[in-house]
Design an enzyme around this catalytic site. Structure first.
Site, PDB file in Angstrom:
ATOM      1  N   GLU A   1       0.824  -1.205   0.000  1.00  0.00           N
ATOM      2  CA  GLU A   1       0.000   0.000   0.000  1.00  0.00           C
ATOM      3  C   GLU A   1       0.867   1.266   0.000  1.00  0.00           C
ATOM      4  O   GLU A   1       0.445   2.320  -0.481  1.00  0.00           O
ATOM      5  CB  GLU A   1      -0.924  -0.014   1.226  1.00  0.00           C
ATOM      6  CG  GLU A   1      -2.261   0.641   0.989  1.00  0.00           C
ATOM      7  CD  GLU A   1      -3.273   0.340   2.092  1.00  0.00           C
ATOM      8  OE1 GLU A   1      -3.025   0.716   3.248  1.00  0.00           O
ATOM      9  OE2 GLU A   1      -4.315  -0.263   1.794  1.00  0.00           O
TER      10      GLU A   1
ATOM     11  N   HIS B   1       7.842 -27.190  -0.377  1.00  0.00           N
ATOM     12  CA  HIS B   1       7.160 -28.267  -1.103  1.00  0.00           C
ATOM     13  C   HIS B   1       5.942 -27.717  -1.830  1.00  0.00           C
ATOM     14  O   HIS B   1       4.956 -28.399  -2.024  1.00  0.00           O
ATOM     15  CB  HIS B   1       6.775 -29.382  -0.136  1.00  0.00           C
ATOM     16  CG  HIS B   1       7.969 -30.071   0.445  1.00  0.00           C
ATOM     17  ND1 HIS B   1       8.293 -31.361   0.163  1.00  0.00           N
ATOM     18  CD2 HIS B   1       8.956 -29.610   1.256  1.00  0.00           C
ATOM     19  CE1 HIS B   1       9.408 -31.685   0.788  1.00  0.00           C
ATOM     20  NE2 HIS B   1       9.836 -30.651   1.466  1.00  0.00           N
TER      21      HIS B   1
ATOM     22  N   LYS C   1     -14.373   1.368  -3.961  1.00  0.00           N
ATOM     23  CA  LYS C   1     -15.438   1.894  -3.091  1.00  0.00           C
ATOM     24  C   LYS C   1     -16.424   2.741  -3.894  1.00  0.00           C
ATOM     25  O   LYS C   1     -17.642   2.590  -3.762  1.00  0.00           O
ATOM     26  CB  LYS C   1     -14.837   2.753  -1.967  1.00  0.00           C
ATOM     27  CG  LYS C   1     -13.961   1.990  -0.995  1.00  0.00           C
ATOM     28  CD  LYS C   1     -13.511   2.906   0.141  1.00  0.00           C
ATOM     29  CE  LYS C   1     -12.443   2.273   1.002  1.00  0.00           C
ATOM     30  NZ  LYS C   1     -11.920   3.188   2.026  1.00  0.00           N
TER      31      LYS C   1
END
Lengths: 430, 430
Positions: free
Chosen positions: B281, B302, B416
């Site tokens: 961010e 793995h 948003k």
């Protein structure tokens, strides 16, 4: 009830003729997979496993699971990589986030942390414990260490009875664990020789611990069997797993070298990790491969969201969503409306969550991130089975399209060699 | 007891003169940070927070935490992004993996999943519950939805007493949550106006729930205060946080555009997620930024290990390790030695784990992955505080070196806006 790829957001990035150009290559690769003529073809046992798994073996698994459930508080699954990630993935997806009740299934041997193991030992103190050790060879360092320590704990706690509380999942004939099982009389299950770790979740490797944890393993297999037949269609445009594979390779060839697997359902966290092994280990070789990363939204919209929106443009995003609203929670009315949420009052959380997903896809696409969308009709065992098989089939196709063997992992050996040298393992001294 | 960068594996990739070339730029950026003259300087409150946090506030936090611990089974922390990740990170790092006993601290409002919330509601049924709602504005959609639903639950369960079980952490004067707290008489704490979410873990945002969970928050702050003074050194070659920042930018400029944060300690999983928000961010803007990813070894050896070893070469890796052996577990002797582990019998798990790390670093470096190594002397609250501050200071420096504002997140708004439009929020209709 099949998983569908929604091309709404990818259309502006990839043209239909780009897909069409891959049709022949996909058809040839399909033939390689189904005729077992491609690289690594000796590990294609997973391909028809869902339809061919024997009823007798399934019943024996269920019986073993019932026995564990009847006399055990905690089942410790000892395994690493594919012997761990698939079980964890399905458990996360299907069982309640705060515990399912019944026998608890936890993991060991997937790390070498003394702290973790000591916390585990203190957690099981005074509880009724069983072990399920999963390893083809029985000599993989991490699970072997955990098994040695926990077997000693079991013998201290149960004496000779310990052997009745240890279940081994290993090779049919070979290896240290097979020998130990035969000698001590542990109940044992077979890891098919033609199925590699990261393709093994639908075998006894995943099914036994999942049955103990409370997952409906027959539905899981049913869903996978439906995927097996549906995704046997050789035509690219009619096979959503192949479409997913083709889109990935087209994007990869254009420099989108990081794939971010995204979901608005927190229960997907484990599937994301399993998916990373599947694709990372299958494709990340010879200097190639899309780097697999993952996020859980909307948590990570307030974390990685900024990067996705505005960061370096080398990413594409694959969003997995569940279509059906399986919940009842609605947002209650509040007289004062201090938080300004009253406009949401007649909406369900599912509706808001789906809208958040669409809003995010729009935003990221506008920010230059190609978006693939995979729609799963419902979140349950059957669809989980379908989704697992969908990704395995897509991965095999994707790896063949990028020219690598989907079934080997030569790079995993290097750290082991170094470790054995540094630890002075006999035969590996410098 | 400071965090040190070990240059053993990076030396072959980055020459000392490349670092030296950055010294002036680092000195100038250091001045920007400490004189508060750079972009986003109004959000530098975290810089001297560990040394300046008031005793009175700390005591009040501890009292509130004691009250919760005394009469509560489950504290639900409602928050997203920085109001969630820091607490989760420290909890994961310092508390036992299988539960600490005492008041359980869980999270809500960091997603919009109806399934998750319903599972949470069923988990708290019949338990004594308290809420800690954390949001600067009080109108961020995700936590506001969770608070609305859980506040109703609390009122149904406790009537007027509910107000004594709700703690609000919000802006000092402004916002919906401040108003609600003042009106209902909730206990409240302040999110400092000059500290952004991802830099807020050492304020009341993190400290209250961490104190409830059983973390020694005074030691956490002490460690951070030591980092504050140690890392105030402007000289690149003497400041390990700046060295970390400089190495990142040098590698980034060479096309290593993905950083994989790696640890062999599973308790680091939460710190990895917090770190991703911090760097992702702060730096992921204007088409720039190193993409932050993470792994936990040896689980992910793995899984992602194959990709790290042999995949596309655009990665560098940062390994965080804890030097001191704080555990006692040793590998027991086994007469038969079927697993071939007797060569490890006199070694502690810590020693094997540290060796696995070195083996992995050697292998990946040989495979073309530059390795940065961060050594933390010990895994405890003090060192956790140091490490958190170390990353925050490094992040500010790294962002300035790459020419972006470390403290804004303009890209987070886009989804948003879209969401409000799609949901028909008043004022946002299309």
């Amino acid at each position: 009830m099949t998983v569908k790829i929604n091309t709404k957001f990818i259309q502006e990035f990839v043209e239909t003729n780009e897909l069409a150009a891959l049709e022949d290559f996909v058809a040839a690769s399909h033939k390689k997979i189904h005729d077992k003529t491609g690289a690594g073809a000796e590990y294609l046992g997973w391909l028809d496993w869902p339809s061919k798994m024997e009823e007798a073996e399934l019943s024996r698994l269920e019986e073993a699971a019932e026995k564990v459930k009847s006399d055990t508080d905690v089942l410790i699954v000892i395994g690493i990589g594919g012997s761990y990630l698939g079980t964890k993935a399905v458990q996360d997806l299907l069982l309640p986030a705060f515990g399912a009740g019944g026998t608890e299934v936890i993991f060991a041997g997937h790390n070498i942390s003394g702290r973790y193991l000591e916390e585990l030992l203190s957690h099981i103190e005074g509880k009724k414990v069983a072990l399920n050790v999963i390893s083809k060879s029985g000599t993989t360092t991490e699970p072997a260490i955990a098994f040695r320590i926990l077997r000693k704990w079991m013998v201290d706690a149960y004496g000779e009875e310990a052997a009745n509380r240890i279940i081994v999942t290993t090779d049919e004939k070979e290896g240290a664990l097979r020998k130990a099982a035969d000698k001590a009389g542990y109940t044992s299950f077979v890891i098919p020789g033609d199925i590699g770790g990261r393709y093994s979740v639908l075998t006894s490797v995943g099914l036994l611990p999942l049955a103990v944890a409370g997952v409906d393993i027959r539905s899981l297999l049913e869903g996978a069997a439906l995927a097996e037949s549906t995704l046997a269609n050789p035509a690219l445009m009619e096979n959503d797993a192949y479409l997913y594979a083709a889109y990935r390779q087209i994007l990869n060839s254009r420099g989108y070298s990081v794939e971010v697997m995204a979901s608005f359902e927190p229960a997907m966290a484990g599937i994301n990790e399993w998916w990373k092994q599947l694709f990372g280990e299958s494709e990340g070789k010879q200097g190639k491969g899309v780097f697999p990363a993952s996020v859980i939204y909307s948590t990570d919209l307030h974390s990685m969201g900024q990067y996705l929106q505005d960061g370096r443009r080398m990413l594409f995003e694959t969003m997995v969503s569940f279509t059906e609203d399986q919940n009842q929670t609605e947002i209650p009315f509040d007289e004062e409306d201090g938080d300004g949420l009253n406009y949401l009052v007649e909406k369900s959380l599912h509706e808001v969550n789906q809208t958040a997903m669409e809003a995010t896809a729009l935003a990221h696409a506008e920010g230059g991130v190609p978006i693939l969308s995979l729609e799963v009709p419902k979140l349950d065992a059957q669809h989980a089975g379908y989704l697992l098989y969908f990704f395995m089939k897509a991965c095999a196709m994707s790896a063949y399209l990028s020219g690598v063997n989907p079934f080997d992992q030569p790079g995993v050996e290097q750290y082991k060699q170094n470790m054995f040298e540094l630890l002075g393992k006999p035969g590996y001294e410098k």
